[in-house]
Design an enzyme around this catalytic site. Structure first.
Site, PDB file in Angstrom:
ATOM      1  CB  CYS A 120      -0.913  -0.009   1.224  1.00  0.00           C
ATOM      2  SG  CYS A 120      -1.947   1.459   1.380  1.00  0.00           S
TER       3      CYS A 120
ATOM      4  CB  CYS B 280      -0.642   2.337   4.017  1.00  0.00           C
ATOM      5  SG  CYS B 280      -2.264   1.770   3.476  1.00  0.00           S
ATOM      6  CG  ASP B 281       3.279   1.221   4.481  1.00  0.00           C
ATOM      7  OD1 ASP B 281       2.793   1.670   5.538  1.00  0.00           O
ATOM      8  OD2 ASP B 281       3.154   0.031   4.127  1.00  0.00           O
TER       9      ASP B 281
END
Length: 300
Positions: free
Chosen positions: A132, A135-136
């Site tokens: 992701c 997300c990261d």
């Protein structure tokens, strides 16, 4: 407590089913083992949902959650670990030690990310290997990263990362991408994205964290120094829990048509985990509405 309906899975299909079920007057429990929203929460930009202005997957999910919460949905952040089906009653046991019963159940477990299976992948999971970018991605601001895949998701991830990372290496096993033409054009017009096609990731190396990936190309072996690899090589149906109860096809998808019916009375399926020609947000929402409508008709 006996519910009218249990929904397993809090993605778009599950949340839409909950919305329609509550509007239909069903006492409904939704079980979700992690964050609601499913795959769409990893999308930084949602552009193809009819009538909806561009927004993030997280924002889209938040709207759905607010709609269902306003209708009094019972949402529990517990993963289903066992299901028991009978002609008149369905039961779900959860990771939180709960046991819930209902007269009908909708299976909307969705998909899980596919792994490469190369040396080093599991070792660096969460330490440079991610599924992701939204997300990261910020963890690797100003660094070189890689994205593996050739579909819409892979190109979207590469475009997102190109805005925050020094350079993005887009690695695909084939010469041509299978993504939409609009995305292919955007990638071609982004200088910070470097293409490696065809190429295979055959190893991931590093110390405590990922430091490089080894590619096998037509010109031989090549090592890319990267701080992270984002995998976007497809999804697998998360149907292990129902594999002994529901009929699956060779790829592991629940065999069900557009009516979302299974062979078990009172058990329905919705979303990407069932057999279907197109897996998009709009079809997940449609499945949720159909499955809930079928459950309402069954219970009434």
């Amino acid at each position: 407590m006996l519910y009218d309906l249990i929904i397993v899975g809090g993605g778009t299909a599950g949340l839409t089913a909950a919305l329609y079920a509550r509007r239909g007057g069903l006492h409904t429990l939704l079980l979700e083992g992690s964050a609601p929203g499913g795959q769409i929460i990893a999308s930084p930009e949602l552009e193809n949902f009819p009538g909806l202005p561009k927004c993030s997957g997280v924002a889209f999910t938040q709207r759905l959650l607010e709609q269902t919460a306003a209708l009094g949905l019972d949402l529990k952040y517990e993963a289903a670990v066992a299901l028991h089906f009978t002609p008149s009653l369905q039961e779900a046991e959860t990771s939180g030690g709960g046991s819930y019963q209902a007269r009908a159940l909708i299976w909307a477990a969705g998909l899980v990310p596919r792994h490469l299976g190369c040396p080093g992948e599991e070792q660096f999971m969460g330490h440079g290997v991610s599924f992701c970018a939204a997300c990261d991605g910020m963890l690797y601001k100003g660094k070189e990263v890689a994205v593996v895949g050739g579909g819409n998701t892979a190109l979207e991830e590469a475009l997102f990362l190109s805005k925050i990372c020094l350079r993005v290496h887009l690695i695909h096993r084939r010469e041509k991408f299978r993504a939409e033409e609009a995305l292919r054009q955007k990638v071609a017009q982004t200088p910070k994205i470097v293409l490696h096609c065809p190429a295979l990731v055959c190893e991931m190396d590093g110390g405590k964290r990922l430091e490089s990936v080894v590619l096998q190309t037509e010109r031989g072996s090549q090592t890319l120094p990267v701080a992270a690899v984002f995998l976007a090589i497809g999804k697998l149906p998360a149907n292990q829990l129902v594999a002994d109860s529901l009929a699956l096809d060779e790829a592991g998808y629940v065999l069900a048509g557009e009516d979302c019916l299974t062979a078990l009375p009172g058990v329905f399926v919705a979303g990407d985990c069932r057999t279907k020609p197109l897996r998009q947000l709009v079809t997940a929402a449609a499945d949720g509405a159909v499955a809930a409508s079928q459950a309402i008709a069954y219970l009434h």
